[in-house]
Design an enzyme around this catalytic site. Structure first.
Site, PDB file in Angstrom:
ATOM      1  N   GLY A  11       0.824  -1.199   0.000  1.00  9.15           N
ATOM      2  CA  GLY A  11       0.000   0.000   0.000  1.00  9.15           C
ATOM      3  C   GLY A  11       0.857   1.248   0.000  1.00  9.15           C
ATOM      4  N   CYS A  14      -1.630   8.048   1.330  1.00 11.33           N
ATOM      5  CA  CYS A  14      -1.066   9.083   2.193  1.00 11.33           C
ATOM      6  C   CYS A  14      -0.403   8.474   3.428  1.00 11.33           C
ATOM      7  CB  CYS A  14      -2.179  10.050   2.589  1.00 11.33           C
ATOM      8  SG  CYS A  14      -1.620  11.462   3.554  1.00 11.33           S
ATOM      9  N   TRP A  15      -1.117   7.607   4.138  1.00  8.22           N
ATOM     10  CA  TRP A  15      -0.587   6.970   5.346  1.00  8.22           C
ATOM     11  C   TRP A  15       0.537   5.995   4.995  1.00  8.22           C
ATOM     12  CZ3 TRP A  15       1.131   7.244   9.735  1.00  8.22           C
ATOM     13  CH2 TRP A  15       0.998   6.336  10.779  1.00  8.22           C
ATOM     14  N   GLY A  16       0.354   5.247   3.929  1.00  8.61           N
ATOM     15  CA  GLY A  16       1.389   4.322   3.498  1.00  8.61           C
ATOM     16  C   GLY A  16       2.688   5.024   3.159  1.00  8.61           C
ATOM     17  N   LYS A 122      -7.299   0.674   9.481  1.00 14.98           N
ATOM     18  CA  LYS A 122      -8.288   0.994  10.504  1.00 14.98           C
ATOM     19  C   LYS A 122      -9.688   0.733   9.966  1.00 14.98           C
ATOM     20  CE  LYS A 122      -5.279   4.305  12.829  1.00 14.98           C
ATOM     21  NZ  LYS A 122      -5.087   5.679  13.332  1.00 14.98           N
ATOM     22  N   ALA A 156      -1.645  11.297   9.080  1.00 11.86           N
ATOM     23  CA  ALA A 156      -0.526  11.009   8.193  1.00 11.86           C
ATOM     24  C   ALA A 156       0.333  12.225   7.873  1.00 11.86           C
ATOM     25  CB  ALA A 156      -1.045  10.380   6.903  1.00 11.86           C
ATOM     26  N   LYS A 207     -13.212   4.449  15.929  1.00 15.67           N
ATOM     27  CA  LYS A 207     -13.046   5.904  16.071  1.00 15.67           C
ATOM     28  C   LYS A 207     -13.360   6.641  14.773  1.00 15.67           C
ATOM     29  CE  LYS A 207      -9.079   6.188  13.687  1.00 15.67           C
ATOM     30  NZ  LYS A 207      -8.606   7.203  12.693  1.00 15.67           N
ATOM     31  N   ASN A 272     -12.217  11.659   8.315  1.00 13.73           N
ATOM     32  CA  ASN A 272     -13.633  11.350   8.532  1.00 13.73           C
ATOM     33  C   ASN A 272     -14.361  12.506   9.208  1.00 13.73           C
ATOM     34  OD1 ASN A 272     -14.038   8.494   7.529  1.00 13.73           O
ATOM     35  ND2 ASN A 272     -12.228   8.245   8.815  1.00 13.73           N
ATOM     36  N   GLN A 307     -12.992   5.990   4.787  1.00 20.30           N
ATOM     37  CA  GLN A 307     -13.254   4.654   5.321  1.00 20.30           C
ATOM     38  C   GLN A 307     -14.418   4.640   6.312  1.00 20.30           C
ATOM     39  OE1 GLN A 307     -11.545   1.836   4.131  1.00 20.30           O
ATOM     40  NE2 GLN A 307     -10.999   3.432   2.673  1.00 20.30           N
TER      41      GLN A 307
END
Length: 358
Positions: A11, A14-16, A122, A156, A207, A272, A307
């Protein structure tokens, strides 16, 4: 501690990409423990006429999902997930949770015996006939490898900018704890390793739903007091759901970074929360029938997905199947707002009439 661990990233959003920056440098700086090269699976896209993998490998930057942040040159982008995972000892999963199952099925024949999976995803997975499942269990059962998780108050862009934060890693086998700390720990990214994998992972998924509620409050123009109520009521529903879903009374995870810290960060700065606010603003601009989450994704996230709505749907399905909808009014209201069954302007009524206040 064995030397020569080969690390792969599955992956590259952005976070990856933010995690790739940390992992790439930590691997490079610890040659006595890790192999130098880190392969990163990238879903191939064309950006201004060039392949995204080529751009990353030439410029050492994910210009689409995490622009202006440099990734260590030893992180090599590849468009083939089988190539990325072949011979890897540690597989870091950081992709949208709805793609986990099919991606793991592609990888299965190439997985090294005894490899360790680590999920940074998540969310839950809703499987027909099997109901709601933890992502780590999908990875574990599909690939037949032990799977740990990493969750925390880790927005991120802030992590990529080296702003101080904490994170929680959970792994059943304590023998892996030192190697996982060495792989992720930096002066600005502080790691605590515990053993409650399921509890940590459930916090990371739940969350996201509460974060949408916080955004709805922002979009409606209410203040910090109202958002604090969303956080408190949301935390109560998170703790209650985790106890029922996991059949566990362990509440200690809610006091780790993966718990209350991640919830607060998400409700103030996560994508989110941004979605919840955008839904209300879009409604004011286009009317309730004009709210389209897919359109908002294109406008806000450069093509990545929110997500939270998927997780809310999965939780709603679980609660409906177990006849518990009335026990989780916050979760239910957020799902129904995302699916346009309920006008977000009615959200404050949900807070005011919550059973906690009865």
């Amino acid at each position: 501690m064995t030397s020569g661990y080969r690390v792969a990233l599955i992956g590259s959003g952005c976070w990856g990409s933010a995690i790739a920056k940390i992992v790439g440098l930590n691997v490079l700086n610890q040659p006595e423990i890790f192999e130098k090269e880190v392969l990163m699976y990238v879903y191939e896209e064309i950006i201004d006429g060039a392949k995204l993998t080529d751009i990353i490998n030439l410029e050492h930057e994910n210009v689409k999902y995490l622009p202006d942040i440099k990734i260590s040159p030893n992180v090599i982008a590849v468009p083939d997930v089988v190539q990325a995972c072949t011979n890897a000892d540690i597989l870091i999963f950081v992709l949208p949770h709805q793609f986990v199952k099919e991606t793991c099925e592609k990888m299965a024949s190439a997985i090294k015996p005894g490899a360790l999976g680590l999920s940074l995803i998540k969310g839950f997975v809703l499987s027909e006939g099997e109901g709601i499942q933890l992502v780590s269990n999908i990875i574990k059962n599909t690939l037949n490898i032990e799977t740990a998780v990493l969750m925390g108050a880790n927005l991120a862009t802030e992590v990529a900018s080296e702003m101080f934060c904490e994170t929680t890693i959970a792994c059943h086998n304590p023998e892996y704890h030192p190697i996982l700390s060495r792989l992720f720990q930096t002066p600005y990214f502080r790691v605590k390793v515990i053993e409650n994998v399921a509890g940590v992972e459930a916090c990371g998924a739940l969350k996201n739903v509460v974060g949408i509620g916080a955004g709805i409050v922002d979009g409606l123009g209410y203040g910090d007091n109202t958002k604090a109520a969303v956080i408190r009521l949301g935390l109560m529903e998170m703790m209650k759901f985790t106890k029922v879903f996991l059949d566990s009374d362990d509440i200690s995870v809610f006091f780790e970074s993966c718990g209350i810290a991640d919830l607060v960060a998400t409700c103030h700065g996560g994508r989110n929360r941004l979605l919840g606010e955008a839904v209300v603003k879009s409604m004011k601009l286009r009317g309730w029938a004009g709210v389209d989450i897919r359109l908002l994704e294109k406008e806000i996230l450069r093509g990545q997905s929110f997500q939270g709505p998927l997780i809310a749907k999965e939780i709603y399905t679980y609660l409906k199947d177990h006849e518990m909808l009335d026990q989780y009014p916050l979760f239910v209201a957020i799902h129904r707002i995302c699916t346009r069954e309920v006008d977000p302007r009615n959200f404050i009524e949900c807070l005011r009439d919550h059973p906690e206040h009865m």
